[in-house]
Design a protein around this motif. Structure first.
Motif, PDB file in Angstrom:
ATOM      1  N   LYS A  16       0.838  -1.204   0.000  1.00  0.00           N
ATOM      2  CA  LYS A  16       0.000   0.000   0.000  1.00  0.00           C
ATOM      3  C   LYS A  16       0.874   1.256   0.000  1.00  0.00           C
TER       4      LYS A  16
ATOM      5  N   TYR B 271       8.069   4.388   8.817  1.00  0.00           N
ATOM      6  CA  TYR B 271       6.929   4.305   7.892  1.00  0.00           C
ATOM      7  C   TYR B 271       6.649   5.673   7.271  1.00  0.00           C
TER       8      TYR B 271
ATOM      9  N   SER C  90       4.677  -6.973  10.371  1.00  0.00           N
ATOM     10  CA  SER C  90       6.131  -7.122  10.548  1.00  0.00           C
ATOM     11  C   SER C  90       6.495  -7.300  12.010  1.00  0.00           C
TER      12      SER C  90
ATOM     13  N   TYR D   1       5.077   1.773   0.307  1.00  0.00           N
ATOM     14  CA  TYR D   1       5.781   2.544   1.336  1.00  0.00           C
ATOM     15  C   TYR D   1       6.787   3.490   0.688  1.00  0.00           C
TER      16      TYR D   1
HETATM   17  C1  LIG Z   1      -0.158  -1.850   6.784  1.00  0.00           C
HETATM   18  C2  LIG Z   1      -0.712  -3.130   7.269  1.00  0.00           C
HETATM   19  C3  LIG Z   1       0.120  -4.247   7.453  1.00  0.00           C
HETATM   20  C4  LIG Z   1       1.621  -4.180   7.340  1.00  0.00           C
HETATM   21  O1  LIG Z   1       2.144  -3.617   8.525  1.00  0.00           O
HETATM   22  P1  LIG Z   1       3.699  -3.460   8.794  1.00  0.00           P
HETATM   23  O2  LIG Z   1       3.768  -2.923  10.155  1.00  0.00           O
HETATM   24  O3  LIG Z   1       4.228  -2.503   7.778  1.00  0.00           O
HETATM   25  O4  LIG Z   1       4.311  -4.805   8.643  1.00  0.00           O
HETATM   26  C5  LIG Z   1      -0.488  -5.449   7.787  1.00  0.00           C
HETATM   27  N1  LIG Z   1      -1.839  -5.531   7.938  1.00  0.00           N
HETATM   28  C6  LIG Z   1      -2.644  -4.472   7.798  1.00  0.00           C
HETATM   29  C7  LIG Z   1      -4.105  -4.631   7.988  1.00  0.00           C
HETATM   30  C8  LIG Z   1      -2.113  -3.235   7.473  1.00  0.00           C
HETATM   31  O5  LIG Z   1      -2.926  -2.174   7.345  1.00  0.00           O
END
Ligand SMILES: *Cc1c(COP(=O)(O)O)cnc(C)c1O
Length: 359
Positions: free
Chosen positions: A35, A344, A196, A39
């Motif tokens: 998304k 992020y 993550s 990043y």
């Molecule tokens: C953005 C997102 C992730 C990824 O999160 P990270 O902390 O970047 O690994 C996973 N699941 C959902 C629902 C998210 O919105």
């Protein structure tokens, strides 16, 4: 001539990180979260480099459509689902996986029966983050309604999202996992929980599908441990060059507002990078950059197109000297800490005028 500021993207590092994540995921399938323009790393390029991922995930329909338009046929999970019949029709056409987190989305599925036959559904349970998902007490009814659709769903999976997985040994995480287990007890569906932080965190989640974002890009979600110690490599190196060098006398100030005055006679390098490129103004609070590979502190305010670096300790800095704002040799997490934010946000803020350059 190569552009001054550019984000160099190392697709080898991206693939390396995916392998590290896969090893860590212990057999779970990997949904690479791309998304927000991956990043900041470039949506299509990142997705192409991650062709070994089992699925991709984006927040919004437009992002999924852009991936399909780029010829990417991988499973794509729409993390926020759809919000209108028109969106649902597009999702059917583009074979997207849909997160269902609200009763209004079930209503859309009821009105377009072919959807549930064509689009795999990921039903989201809100286990405590209070952002998206059915609260545990509403989840059984939501699931029953989905199972009762006139064309019963081809695939159902269950998801939740953790609010505090980046805090080690966190009680909130344990409570969320406990609620998820209670809500899904006795159901045979595959589940997805870990982002993550959960993947690399101390609290095991145990799920069939993991959803890493930040780790793929080689940054750490933890305050107390950098990406290198997790075995991850930085993917983006934000680079620019020195475009002027000034020698100023003790007491003279630099930049808008004269916020910094030289404590001694100083050499100041002006770098072509500013908040117009996504380099936050708050970086002025003590961040360093690499000039000719050596650490040097930012001084004065960041302006729209330029920033100033004290290179008094670095002899021989000339116009054209390479500057690393973050990335290889300077973790983005460190820069983010100086800016009072998280990796992020810095990665996502790189602005469209900064060209992405494959390494
Ligand atoms: C953005 C997102 C992730 C990824 O999160 P990270 O902390 O970047 O690994 C996973 N699941 C959902 C629902 C998210 O919105």
């Amino acid at each position: 001539m190569s552009p001054l500021i550019r984000a160099v993207i190392d697709s080898h590092a991206l693939r390396h990180n995916l392998r590290v994540i896969r090893a860590r995921a212990a057999g779970a399938r990997v949904i690479a979260v791309v998304k927000a323009n991956a990043y900041g790393h470039g949506l299509a390029g990142t997705a192409l480099a991650l062709d070994e991922a089992d699925a991709l995930a984006v927040a919004r329909l437009e992002e999924a459509l852009a991936l399909r338009a780029a010829g990417i046929g991988t499973r794509i999970v729409l993390l926020e689902g759809v919000f209108s019949l028109a969106e649902l029709a597009e999702a059917i056409y583009e074979r997207l996986d849909l997160v269902v987190h609200d009763a209004s989305q079930i209503e859309l599925l009821e009105r377009l029966p072919e959807a549930s036959a064509r689009c795999p559904l990921w039903v989201k349970i809100d286990t405590g983050m209070n952002r998206l998902g059915f609260p545990p007490r509403e989840f059984p009814a939501a699931l029953a309604r989905l199972r009762g659709l006139s064309s019963p769903p081809r695939e159902i999976r269950l998801v939740t999202h953790l609010a505090c997985a980046n805090e080690r040994e966190d009680e909130v995480t344990r409570a969320q996992l406990q609620r998820f287990r209670a809500a899904t007890h006795g159901l045979e569906y595959e589940v997805s929980i870990a982002n993550s932080a959960a993947l690399f965190g101390a609290v095991p989640t145990g799920c069939h599908w993991v959803r890493p974002g930040l780790a793929l890009y080689g940054a750490s979600p933890f305050a107390d441990c950098d990406a290198g110690s997790l075995g991850l490599l930085p993917v983006m190196t934000l680079m620019s060059s020195v475009i002027a060098v000034r020698h100023i006398a003790r007491g003279e100030s630099v930049g808008y507002g004269g916020r910094w005055a030289a404590p001694q006679d100083s050499a100041i390098a002006i770098v072509a990078a500013g908040y117009g490129d996504g380099v936050h103004r708050s970086l002025a609070n003590g961040a360093v950059v690499l000039v000719n590979g050596v650490r040097a502190p930012l001084v004065g305010s960041v302006s729209m197109d330029m920033l100033a670096v004290d290179v008094s300790e670095l002899p021989g800095v000339r116009v054209g000297a390479p500057v690393v704002l973050w990335g290889e040799g300077l973790p983005v997490e460190e820069t983010a800490r100086c800016a009072g934010t998280i990796a992020y946000e810095l990665l996502c803020s790189v602005s469209p005028r900064v060209p992405l350059e494959p390494r």
